[in-house]
Scaffold this motif. Structure first.
Motif, PDB file in Angstrom:
ATOM      1  N   LYS A  20     113.579  22.863  58.005  1.00  0.00           N
ATOM      2  CA  LYS A  20     112.121  23.004  58.117  1.00  0.00           C
ATOM      3  C   LYS A  20     111.412  22.132  57.100  1.00  0.00           C
ATOM      4  O   LYS A  20     110.395  21.494  57.403  1.00  0.00           O
ATOM      5  N   ASN A  21     111.946  22.124  55.878  1.00  0.00           N
ATOM      6  CA  ASN A  21     111.332  21.305  54.827  1.00  0.00           C
ATOM      7  C   ASN A  21     111.338  19.827  55.183  1.00  0.00           C
ATOM      8  O   ASN A  21     110.353  19.113  54.966  1.00  0.00           O
ATOM      9  N   GLU A  22     112.471  19.367  55.715  1.00  0.00           N
ATOM     10  CA  GLU A  22     112.582  17.949  56.063  1.00  0.00           C
ATOM     11  C   GLU A  22     111.645  17.594  57.214  1.00  0.00           C
ATOM     12  O   GLU A  22     110.988  16.548  57.197  1.00  0.00           O
ATOM     13  N   LEU A  23     111.573  18.470  58.207  1.00  0.00           N
ATOM     14  CA  LEU A  23     110.672  18.212  59.323  1.00  0.00           C
ATOM     15  C   LEU A  23     109.224  18.192  58.849  1.00  0.00           C
ATOM     16  O   LEU A  23     108.453  17.297  59.232  1.00  0.00           O
ATOM     17  N   ASN A  24     108.845  19.137  58.000  1.00  0.00           N
ATOM     18  CA  ASN A  24     107.478  19.175  57.484  1.00  0.00           C
ATOM     19  C   ASN A  24     107.170  17.935  56.647  1.00  0.00           C
ATOM     20  O   ASN A  24     106.057  17.405  56.690  1.00  0.00           O
ATOM     21  N   TYR A  25     108.177  17.477  55.882  1.00  0.00           N
ATOM     22  CA  TYR A  25     108.001  16.256  55.095  1.00  0.00           C
ATOM     23  C   TYR A  25     107.702  15.075  56.012  1.00  0.00           C
ATOM     24  O   TYR A  25     106.770  14.296  55.774  1.00  0.00           O
ATOM     25  N   MET A  26     108.496  14.937  57.065  1.00  0.00           N
ATOM     26  CA  MET A  26     108.295  13.821  57.995  1.00  0.00           C
ATOM     27  C   MET A  26     106.952  13.933  58.714  1.00  0.00           C
ATOM     28  O   MET A  26     106.246  12.931  58.884  1.00  0.00           O
TER      29      MET A  26
ATOM     30  N   ARG B 146     104.176  12.698  56.534  1.00  0.00           N
ATOM     31  CA  ARG B 146     104.224  11.300  56.110  1.00  0.00           C
ATOM     32  C   ARG B 146     104.165  10.293  57.247  1.00  0.00           C
ATOM     33  O   ARG B 146     103.704   9.161  57.064  1.00  0.00           O
ATOM     34  N   ILE B 147     104.654  10.688  58.412  1.00  0.00           N
ATOM     35  CA  ILE B 147     104.811   9.733  59.509  1.00  0.00           C
ATOM     36  C   ILE B 147     103.607   9.813  60.447  1.00  0.00           C
ATOM     37  O   ILE B 147     103.109  10.908  60.735  1.00  0.00           O
ATOM     38  N   PRO B 148     103.098   8.673  60.932  1.00  0.00           N
ATOM     39  CA  PRO B 148     101.934   8.646  61.822  1.00  0.00           C
ATOM     40  C   PRO B 148     102.062   9.535  63.055  1.00  0.00           C
ATOM     41  O   PRO B 148     103.174   9.964  63.408  1.00  0.00           O
ATOM     42  N   PRO B 149     100.932   9.831  63.722  1.00  0.00           N
ATOM     43  CA  PRO B 149     100.882  10.875  64.755  1.00  0.00           C
ATOM     44  C   PRO B 149     101.805  10.733  65.957  1.00  0.00           C
ATOM     45  O   PRO B 149     102.116  11.737  66.599  1.00  0.00           O
ATOM     46  N   ALA B 150     102.254   9.541  66.281  1.00  0.00           N
ATOM     47  CA  ALA B 150     103.170   9.403  67.424  1.00  0.00           C
ATOM     48  C   ALA B 150     104.433  10.228  67.200  1.00  0.00           C
ATOM     49  O   ALA B 150     105.042  10.719  68.155  1.00  0.00           O
ATOM     50  N   PHE B 151     104.827  10.397  65.931  1.00  0.00           N
ATOM     51  CA  PHE B 151     106.017  11.202  65.623  1.00  0.00           C
ATOM     52  C   PHE B 151     105.750  12.675  65.917  1.00  0.00           C
ATOM     53  O   PHE B 151     106.575  13.348  66.558  1.00  0.00           O
ATOM     54  N   ALA B 152     104.617  13.191  65.463  1.00  0.00           N
ATOM     55  CA  ALA B 152     104.277  14.602  65.712  1.00  0.00           C
ATOM     56  C   ALA B 152     104.182  14.886  67.202  1.00  0.00           C
ATOM     57  O   ALA B 152     104.633  15.940  67.675  1.00  0.00           O
ATOM     58  N   HIS B 153     103.625  13.959  67.955  1.00  0.00           N
ATOM     59  CA  HIS B 153     103.525  14.144  69.402  1.00  0.00           C
ATOM     60  C   HIS B 153     104.922  14.206  70.028  1.00  0.00           C
ATOM     61  O   HIS B 153     105.175  15.019  70.928  1.00  0.00           O
ATOM     62  N   ALA B 154     105.810  13.357  69.554  1.00  0.00           N
ATOM     63  CA  ALA B 154     107.182  13.343  70.091  1.00  0.00           C
ATOM     64  C   ALA B 154     107.907  14.643  69.760  1.00  0.00           C
ATOM     65  O   ALA B 154     108.675  15.162  70.573  1.00  0.00           O
ATOM     66  N   VAL B 155     107.660  15.168  68.568  1.00  0.00           N
ATOM     67  CA  VAL B 155     108.271  16.443  68.180  1.00  0.00           C
ATOM     68  C   VAL B 155     107.718  17.569  69.047  1.00  0.00           C
ATOM     69  O   VAL B 155     108.463  18.411  69.557  1.00  0.00           O
ATOM     70  N   ASN B 156     106.394  17.587  69.229  1.00  0.00           N
ATOM     71  CA  ASN B 156     105.764  18.624  70.053  1.00  0.00           C
ATOM     72  C   ASN B 156     106.261  18.575  71.499  1.00  0.00           C
ATOM     73  O   ASN B 156     106.376  19.613  72.160  1.00  0.00           O
ATOM     74  N   ASP B 157     106.545  17.375  71.967  1.00  0.00           N
ATOM     75  CA  ASP B 157     107.028  17.204  73.340  1.00  0.00           C
ATOM     76  C   ASP B 157     108.540  17.398  73.448  1.00  0.00           C
ATOM     77  O   ASP B 157     109.117  17.186  74.514  1.00  0.00           O
ATOM     78  N   GLN B 158     109.158  17.746  72.332  1.00  0.00           N
ATOM     79  CA  GLN B 158     110.612  17.960  72.254  1.00  0.00           C
ATOM     80  C   GLN B 158     111.397  16.704  72.630  1.00  0.00           C
ATOM     81  O   GLN B 158     112.515  16.773  73.141  1.00  0.00           O
ATOM     82  N   GLN B 159     110.806  15.552  72.348  1.00  0.00           N
ATOM     83  CA  GLN B 159     111.503  14.285  72.552  1.00  0.00           C
ATOM     84  C   GLN B 159     112.318  13.902  71.321  1.00  0.00           C
ATOM     85  O   GLN B 159     113.270  13.119  71.422  1.00  0.00           O
ATOM     86  N   VAL B 160     111.908  14.417  70.168  1.00  0.00           N
ATOM     87  CA  VAL B 160     112.609  14.170  68.913  1.00  0.00           C
ATOM     88  C   VAL B 160     113.155  15.493  68.397  1.00  0.00           C
ATOM     89  O   VAL B 160     112.448  16.500  68.382  1.00  0.00           O
TER      90      VAL B 160
END
Length: 249
Positions: A34-40, A43-57
């Motif tokens: 959880k800590n590592e995911l929250n860190y990323m 720090r990482i631009p929104p395309a990453f969060a969208h990919a996580v929300n879409d369960q692509q990452v």
């Protein structure tokens, strides 16, 4: 050596092995994950969060059985995202050379892996493990570069773009607050109404996710030069005029 002493030696040896094997328990591993995911995400631009929300990452942390107190991180990303980011670099060889010289590179595989030491008592990751020369630091940098490039290219709004998905309430509130801080009335007397007009007009052309990409690019000086959208700039200018707003001095 007496039999009794031999038994105690075997007992303590076995206990030591059990302690080593349980250096990081399941709860600690879940917390690390959880800590590592929250860190990323922070720090990482929104395309990453969208990919996580879409369960692509996906991101998973386990413990290296052969090396106690060493965590093994695996981040899985879509092949399509690798290609999307690589296409940005291929279109700009100079940027590719500059980033490579600084030690940045996009992964060539969809499964990124890194092992790193952890302090069990605090779950602290030693600073040496997060340097860009270390495995964890390299993984983080690679994922950040990849989704920075994707965010920048997605910030480019195509001409005459249309959107039929309403903005969420939270983003509307964020946009209204930013609007009232950044702009003032050029006509009319209701800043709230003018900002609502601005949001409604933009939402007809730009999705909430697209706006997040644009917001990121505008807040990042380096990204502005590589992910600007002439059409959005024109659309925004026309919207401000139509809604009676102008930039504060």
């Amino acid at each position: 050596m007496s039999i009794k002493r031999s038994i105690w030696i075997v007992f303590f040896s076995g206990l030591s092995q059990l302690c080593d094997a349980a250096c990081l328990n399941p709860v600690q591993l879940e917390t690390l994950q959880k800590n590592e995911l929250n860190y990323m995400l922070s720090r990482i631009p929104p395309a990453f969060a969208h990919a996580v929300n879409d369960q692509q990452v996906t991101l998973k942390i386990t413990e290296q059985q052969a090396d106690p107190c060493t965590a093994a991180l695996v981040v899985n990303v879509p092949e399509a995202h690798l290609k999307e980011a690589q296409a940005v670099l291929e279109a700009d060889p100079a940027k590719n050379i500059m980033l490579a010289a600084q030690g940045y590179a996009i992964s060539t595989t969809t499964s990124l892996e890194a092992n790193f030491k952890v302090v069990p008592a605090s779950l602290e990751i030693p600073s040496a493990e997060t340097l860009q020369t270390a495995a964890l630091g390299q993984l983080r940098a690679s994922v950040e570069l990849m989704y920075s490039l994707i965010t920048q290219v997605r910030a480019n709004l195509p001409d005459n773009a249309q959107n039929v998905t309403p903005w969420g309430t939270a983003y509307q509130q964020t946009n209204t607050k930013r609007c009232s801080e950044k702009y003032m009335l050029s006509s009319g007397q209701d800043i709230a109404g003018a900002c609502a007009c601005q949001a409604d007009t933009l939402a007809k052309h730009v999705s909430e996710r697209q706006m997040e990409y644009i917001d990121y690019v505008r807040s990042n000086p380096y990204a502005v030069a590589t992910g600007s959208s002439q059409y959005f700039a024109r659309l925004e200018s026309e919207t401000l005029l139509a809604c009676g707003l102008k930039a504060k001095k």
